[in-house]
Design a protein around this motif. Structure first.
Motif, PDB file in Angstrom:
ATOM      1  N   GLU A   7       0.845  -1.227  -0.025  1.00 36.10           N
ATOM      2  CA  GLU A   7       0.088  -0.025   0.043  1.00 36.10           C
ATOM      3  C   GLU A   7       0.675   1.240  -0.077  1.00 36.10           C
ATOM      4  O   GLU A   7       1.759   1.340   0.678  1.00 36.10           O
ATOM      5  CB  GLU A   7      -0.766   0.066   1.242  1.00 36.10           C
ATOM      6  CG  GLU A   7      -1.814   1.404   1.233  1.00 36.10           C
ATOM      7  CD  GLU A   7      -2.629   1.248   2.432  1.00 36.10           C
ATOM      8  OE1 GLU A   7      -2.649   0.283   3.477  1.00 36.10           O
ATOM      9  OE2 GLU A   7      -3.605   2.039   2.608  1.00 36.10           O
ATOM     10  N   CYS A   8       0.521   1.944  -0.753  1.00 38.95           N
ATOM     11  CA  CYS A   8       1.237   3.373  -0.973  1.00 38.95           C
ATOM     12  C   CYS A   8       1.014   4.299   0.163  1.00 38.95           C
ATOM     13  O   CYS A   8      -0.224   4.558   0.315  1.00 38.95           O
ATOM     14  CB  CYS A   8       1.201   4.053  -2.386  1.00 38.95           C
ATOM     15  SG  CYS A   8       1.865   5.720  -2.617  1.00 38.95           S
ATOM     16  N   GLU A   9       1.869   4.928   0.694  1.00 45.30           N
ATOM     17  CA  GLU A   9       1.510   5.838   1.917  1.00 45.30           C
ATOM     18  C   GLU A   9       1.378   7.267   1.233  1.00 45.30           C
ATOM     19  O   GLU A   9       0.862   8.062   1.924  1.00 45.30           O
ATOM     20  CB  GLU A   9       2.576   5.846   2.984  1.00 45.30           C
ATOM     21  CG  GLU A   9       2.913   4.658   3.561  1.00 45.30           C
ATOM     22  CD  GLU A   9       3.757   4.627   4.628  1.00 45.30           C
ATOM     23  OE1 GLU A   9       4.435   5.708   5.044  1.00 45.30           O
ATOM     24  OE2 GLU A   9       3.954   3.789   5.508  1.00 45.30           O
ATOM     25  N   SER A  10       1.692   7.377  -0.005  1.00 48.48           N
ATOM     26  CA  SER A  10       1.500   8.621  -0.508  1.00 48.48           C
ATOM     27  C   SER A  10       0.090   8.818  -1.412  1.00 48.48           C
ATOM     28  O   SER A  10      -0.718   9.913  -0.997  1.00 48.48           O
ATOM     29  CB  SER A  10       2.404   9.144  -1.733  1.00 48.48           C
ATOM     30  OG  SER A  10       3.908   9.083  -0.844  1.00 48.48           O
ATOM     31  N   CYS A  11      -0.234   8.006  -2.039  1.00 49.88           N
ATOM     32  CA  CYS A  11      -1.592   7.917  -2.864  1.00 49.88           C
ATOM     33  C   CYS A  11      -2.443   6.973  -2.318  1.00 49.88           C
ATOM     34  O   CYS A  11      -3.711   6.960  -2.809  1.00 49.88           O
ATOM     35  CB  CYS A  11      -1.453   7.937  -4.494  1.00 49.88           C
ATOM     36  SG  CYS A  11      -0.881   6.147  -5.025  1.00 49.88           S
ATOM     37  N   GLU A  12      -2.036   6.096  -1.325  1.00 47.75           N
ATOM     38  CA  GLU A  12      -2.908   5.167  -0.927  1.00 47.75           C
ATOM     39  C   GLU A  12      -3.397   4.139  -1.959  1.00 47.75           C
ATOM     40  O   GLU A  12      -4.331   3.454  -1.634  1.00 47.75           O
ATOM     41  CB  GLU A  12      -4.246   5.816  -0.162  1.00 47.75           C
ATOM     42  CG  GLU A  12      -4.031   6.629   0.847  1.00 47.75           C
ATOM     43  CD  GLU A  12      -5.086   7.227   1.743  1.00 47.75           C
ATOM     44  OE1 GLU A  12      -6.198   7.274   1.102  1.00 47.75           O
ATOM     45  OE2 GLU A  12      -4.796   7.563   2.729  1.00 47.75           O
ATOM     46  N   ILE A  28       8.602   0.444  -5.447  1.00 53.42           N
ATOM     47  CA  ILE A  28       7.930   1.764  -5.486  1.00 53.42           C
ATOM     48  C   ILE A  28       6.357   1.458  -5.832  1.00 53.42           C
ATOM     49  O   ILE A  28       6.191   0.615  -6.504  1.00 53.42           O
ATOM     50  CB  ILE A  28       8.607   2.631  -6.613  1.00 53.42           C
ATOM     51  CG1 ILE A  28       8.733   1.997  -8.024  1.00 53.42           C
ATOM     52  CG2 ILE A  28      10.288   2.758  -5.932  1.00 53.42           C
ATOM     53  CD1 ILE A  28       9.290   2.763  -9.149  1.00 53.42           C
ATOM     54  N   CYS A  29       5.757   2.659  -5.649  1.00 53.46           N
ATOM     55  CA  CYS A  29       4.162   2.461  -6.058  1.00 53.46           C
ATOM     56  C   CYS A  29       4.294   2.447  -7.532  1.00 53.46           C
ATOM     57  O   CYS A  29       4.926   3.449  -8.460  1.00 53.46           O
ATOM     58  CB  CYS A  29       3.476   3.907  -5.579  1.00 53.46           C
ATOM     59  SG  CYS A  29       1.907   3.960  -5.897  1.00 53.46           S
ATOM     60  N   THR A  30       3.282   1.806  -7.957  1.00 47.93           N
ATOM     61  CA  THR A  30       2.926   1.657  -9.378  1.00 47.93           C
ATOM     62  C   THR A  30       2.276   2.828  -9.846  1.00 47.93           C
ATOM     63  O   THR A  30       2.076   2.789 -11.252  1.00 47.93           O
ATOM     64  CB  THR A  30       2.162   0.487  -9.822  1.00 47.93           C
ATOM     65  OG1 THR A  30       0.873   0.181  -9.112  1.00 47.93           O
ATOM     66  CG2 THR A  30       3.264  -0.718  -9.465  1.00 47.93           C
ATOM     67  N   SER A  31       1.676   3.681  -9.283  1.00 49.13           N
ATOM     68  CA  SER A  31       0.774   4.844  -9.710  1.00 49.13           C
ATOM     69  C   SER A  31       1.616   6.011  -9.457  1.00 49.13           C
ATOM     70  O   SER A  31       1.559   6.821 -10.557  1.00 49.13           O
ATOM     71  CB  SER A  31      -0.355   4.929  -8.418  1.00 49.13           C
ATOM     72  OG  SER A  31      -1.196   3.829  -8.792  1.00 49.13           O
ATOM     73  N   CYS A  32       2.371   6.344  -8.471  1.00 48.34           N
ATOM     74  CA  CYS A  32       2.991   7.751  -8.351  1.00 48.34           C
ATOM     75  C   CYS A  32       4.442   7.445  -7.903  1.00 48.34           C
ATOM     76  O   CYS A  32       5.026   8.518  -7.917  1.00 48.34           O
ATOM     77  CB  CYS A  32       2.469   8.292  -7.306  1.00 48.34           C
ATOM     78  SG  CYS A  32       2.866   7.731  -5.665  1.00 48.34           S
ATOM     79  N   ALA A  33       5.078   6.364  -8.057  1.00 48.21           N
ATOM     80  CA  ALA A  33       6.492   5.968  -8.375  1.00 48.21           C
ATOM     81  C   ALA A  33       7.046   6.345  -6.753  1.00 48.21           C
ATOM     82  O   ALA A  33       8.309   6.583  -6.567  1.00 48.21           O
ATOM     83  CB  ALA A  33       7.267   6.443  -9.166  1.00 48.21           C
TER      84      ALA A  33
HETATM   85 ZN   LIG Z   1       1.444   5.927  -4.826  1.00 58.38          ZN
END
Ligand SMILES: [Zn+2]
Length: 79
Positions: A7-12, A28-33
């Motif tokens: 789970e990304c802590e930046s964009c959830e 790394i997040c697949t959405s916001c890196a």
């Molecule tokens: Zn993210």
């Protein structure tokens, strides 16, 4: 190769990563890196395709699983 859910802590966003258990490269997040991700542990049956909006539902299912509520309730006759 096992899949891990993060789970990304930046964009959830919640996403699955397939990687070796010995692979310690950063995830790394697949959405916001973002590298601010944390691994989450879902019941295997609950792991599906990662998509935005499913996180809360998956979390609720995970809570039920962790509380022993996965499958049989008290009214179930299998005990
Ligand atoms: Zn993210």
């Amino acid at each position: 190769m096992p899949a891990y859910t993060y789970e990304c802590e930046s964009c959830e966003d919640v996403f699955d990563v397939r990687r070796s258990m010995t692979d310690e490269s950063p995830v790394i997040c697949t959405s916001c890196a973002s590298s601010r991700v944390r691994q989450v542990y879902y019941a295997p049956a609950m792991v599906g395709r990662a998509s935005s909006g499913s996180a809360s539902q998956a979390q609720a299912a995970n809570d039920a699983y962790m509380n022993g509520g996965g499958g049989c309730g008290t009214s179930c006759g299998c005990h």
